[in-house]
Enzyme design. Structure first.
Site, PDB file in Angstrom:
ATOM      1  N   GLU A 126       0.782  -1.231   0.000  1.00 24.18           N
ATOM      2  CA  GLU A 126       0.000   0.000   0.000  1.00 24.18           C
ATOM      3  C   GLU A 126       0.818   1.287   0.000  1.00 24.18           C
ATOM      4  OE1 GLU A 126      -3.524   0.221  -0.098  1.00 24.18           O
ATOM      5  OE2 GLU A 126      -3.174  -1.858  -0.722  1.00 24.18           O
ATOM      6  N   SER A 393     -50.233 -34.842   5.718  1.00 30.36           N
ATOM      7  CA  SER A 393     -50.466 -35.875   6.727  1.00 30.36           C
ATOM      8  C   SER A 393     -49.411 -35.898   7.824  1.00 30.36           C
ATOM      9  CB  SER A 393     -50.531 -37.251   6.068  1.00 30.36           C
ATOM     10  OG  SER A 393     -51.738 -37.393   5.374  1.00 30.36           O
TER      11      SER A 393
END
Length: 692
Positions: A126, A393
């Site tokens: 950087e 069911s």
């Protein structure tokens, strides 16, 4: 006569007295030239005076702005944690981290404490001149300006680490001239107020590194399961690579891409003299890899469900860092996911849009695993906890539980015959009627007319009330069709209903949190309520119902769910037009629910609850129960009974006195269990009810 002038230089004519020379000087530009020179020099002088004054004003403004920002800067440690919210870290049942939510921050970590490799990787990637410049790097700015001019827009900022701190702490991420102008005095103020280590410490703690992590300590814990103090060169390079684009280079998204970016930074570290050739060779040969927890990415759906169910101020809205100890079992999760994948790979057509979900819990309601779909991404729709679907069911055990609580017996005999209530006439899957049959046979073969008759005799209101007490949190549908599962529920709720049955009738509300603490606190804020459920149905009713549900697997519609070594009970369910297919069942150890369907609610093709869902259930439970000693279910075997439900509802049921008399008479005269043969019910079709 010889010419005397030969060989001599020719003389210029004598200049008359008083005559001036008309020859121009050698450097005289002439009138036009002199005018141009006057204009140019005058303009330059004017510009110099203007820019000199503007420069003086600019320098004064810069100094004032720098001084103002300088006075506003707090102690550096105050700036380390800049999150807007808190975080949630989840631990599995063994205390290992498996999931993270919210804005993760690993805690204060200074530049002097982290691995030197991390410092070198960040500076190399950087801001190579970080240690030398005064906050602004003219060379970097010039390079960025050239790139931006070529691109015709702002594509590169040329910011130093100090400028990035100014942007991250005080400014915005928007790329604009105004922000760049503000960065300069702020960066100068930072350099004047703090030393380089302080500035770097703020940067290392504040920067966003993907997956909800802020700061390198949180990212190191998230991706590698270790502190940033212990990073290797390869790991440091991978984390530094996230600074360029956290989402693109996140190793949890694309490990190969993250490793490729890390190799570039390793070379930069070598160029700056931070790594030896041997270290470079080692780092490139052994790139960083994710921790087991990060690589597994297990429990995403479970973590999503916990965030849904936990108190908001301690979950999605937390402003604190929270640690949640959960009931999650990563091994069970892995087995459930593998079972689902195996059945879909082997039994489902390629290109099918069908989805499926699985919930596994202990009998007390402690959820161990959730598969909310065939794939998971953060925030994705969780079909196990968010999808409300008709239960078919699979709801029938609630009906029979109400009957058992009202004094019925599994061996009571009910007529399977045509039935009309109002303008509604339920029928069975195969349009057959089998005549008198026991409740056990009716449940095992999913006979719809019997379930409706029982519900109407017991009272549909009582059935609805019991369904709520057993764990269904969504509204119960009105009308006689409630017995056939027309109500909607989530898979989590329905699995909890079956857990209540398996838990000897005590409420087993699904829960996933064992304990919640604030990070750093010894005392928990809250604990889970394992085993504290109220008695919803009697242990006897639960045992009788378990007996009936065992027959579903042994001789009924759930035969494909039968386990090779463990006794199990369960129930199938298929809704109208096969839009939903369920199988939910339990052993003495675990309760598991499976749902299948399409997200758009279109019908499944060739799928009923006794088919693929039962097979997924069997695959999952076989793996989950592997290595666990088989234990019997808590079954209560019913006494023989001869009570027959009247065909017409108005005639009512036998009185208690009559029933006692009949039982005594049956004991004296003998008699056995009357069962019907034949097949089972099936899909919930239009005008019919549920399932096989």
């Amino acid at each position: 006569m010889a010419d005397r002038s030969k060989g001599k230089t020719k003389q210029e004519p004598a200049r008359r007295k008083g005559e001036t020379s008309r020859r121009k000087p050698a450097n005289d530009p002439g009138p036009l030239g002199r005018a141009v020179r006057f204009v140019v020099l005058g303009t330059l002088g004017l510009l110099w005076r203007i820019f000199w004054r503007l420069g003086l004003v600019g320098a004064a403004v810069l100094a004032l702005a720098t001084g103002y920002y300088y006075t506003q800067l707090p102690a550096p440690g105050v700036l380390f944690d800049g999150r807007g919210g808190g975080s949630v870290t989840m631990l599995d049942r063994d205390g290992n981290v498996f999931a993270w939510r919210g804005e993760q921050y690993g805690g204060e970590l200074r530049a002097t404490e982290v691995s030197p490799h991390l410092i070198h990787a960040v500076v190399s990637a950087e801001d190579r001149r970080f240690w030398d410049h005064a906050g602004v790097d003219p060379r970097g700015l010039a390079r960025a300006m050239l790139v931006n001019l070529r691109a015709g827009r702002i594509v590169q900022g040329g910011s130093t680490l100090t400028q990035q701190v100014a942007k991250n702490v005080f400014l915005t991420a928007e790329r604009s001239l105004e922000r760049k102008l503000k960065e300069v005095p702020m960066a100068l103020a930072l350099e004047l107020k703090y030393d380089k280590e302080d500035i770097l410490s703020i940067y290392l703690n504040r920067v966003y590194l993907g997956a909800g992590t802020y700061g390198f300590e949180a990212a190191s814990q998230r991706y590698f399961g270790k502190s940033a103090r212990l990073l290797t060169p390869a790991e440091a390079a991978m984390l530094a690579g996230l600074l360029r684009a956290p989402s693109r280079y996140a190793p949890t998204s694309d490990l190969d891409r993250a490793q490729g970016r890390a190799s570039v930074i390793i070379r930069l570290m070598e160029e700056e003299g931070y790594l030896t050739q041997a270290q470079v060779t080692e780092a490139l040969a052994n790139p960083a890899r994710l921790s087991a927890a990060a690589a597994a990415r297990a429990g995403g759906y479970f973590a999503d469900w916990v965030m849904e169910t936990a108190p908001g101020f301690l979950a999605k809205d937390t402003t604190e860092d929270v640690t949640m100890a959960t009931t999650f079992d990563p091994e069970i999760q892995r087995k459930a996911e593998a079972a689902l994948a195996r059945v879909f790979d082997e039994k489902v057509k390629e290109g099918s849009t069908a989805q499926a979900a699985i919930v596994v819990m202990s009998r007390d309601g402690a959820v161990r695993a959730i598969v909310g779909g065939r794939e998971h991404a953060a925030g994705q729709f969780n079909r196990a906890s968010q999808a409300l679907r008709q239960t078919g069911s699979a709801f029938k055990p609630v009906v029979y539980a109400a009957a058992l609580e009202a004094g019925w017996s599994p061996n009571d005999i009910v007529e399977d015959a045509p039935l009309t209530i109002g303008n509604w006439s339920p029928s069975n899957y195969d349009n057959r009627f089998r005549g008198p049959m026991t409740l056990t046979d009716a449940l095992a073969n999913s006979i719809n007319t019997v379930a409706v008759r029982v519900s109407e005799q017991v009272g549909r209101e009582r059935v609805a009330e019991l369904a709520t007490r057993m764990g269904i949190t969504s509204p119960i549908a009105p009308g006689p069709a409630v017995a056939l599962g027309t109500s909607e529920a989530t898979l989590v709720d329905m699995t909890g209903v079956f857990a209540t049955i398996a838990n000897a009738g005590r409420s087993a509300a699904p829960y996933g949190i064992s304990e919640i603490r604030l990070r750093g606190d010894d005392l928990p804020l809250m604990r889970g309520d394992a085993g504290s459920g109220a008695q919803v149905i009697s242990p006897r009713s639960a045992g009788l119902l378990t007996y009936m549900m065992r027959e579903v697997i042994e001789a009924g519609t759930g035969r494909r769910a039968r386990l090779p070594a463990h006794e199990a009970a369960g129930k199938t369910g298929t809704t109208q037009a096969a839009r939903d297919a369920w199988f939910i069942g339990f052993t003495a150890d675990y309760v598991t629910g499976v749902w299948m369907g399409n997200d758009d609610n279109t019908p499944l093709t060739g799928v009923t609850g006794g088919g693929l869902p039962a097979e997924i259930w069997r695959e999952a439970m076989t793996a989950i129960q592997d290595g666990i000693e088989p234990k019997p279910l808590d079954i209560v075997t019913p006494e023989p009974s001869s009570v027959i439900l009247a065909e017409e509802f108005g005639r009512g049921r036998d009185t208690v006195v009559e029933r006692v008399f009949n039982d005594v008479l049956r004991g004296l005269l003998g008699g056995g269990d009357t069962r019907s043969g034949g097949g089972g019910g099936g899909d919930f079709r239009p005008g019919r009810a549920s399932d096989r």
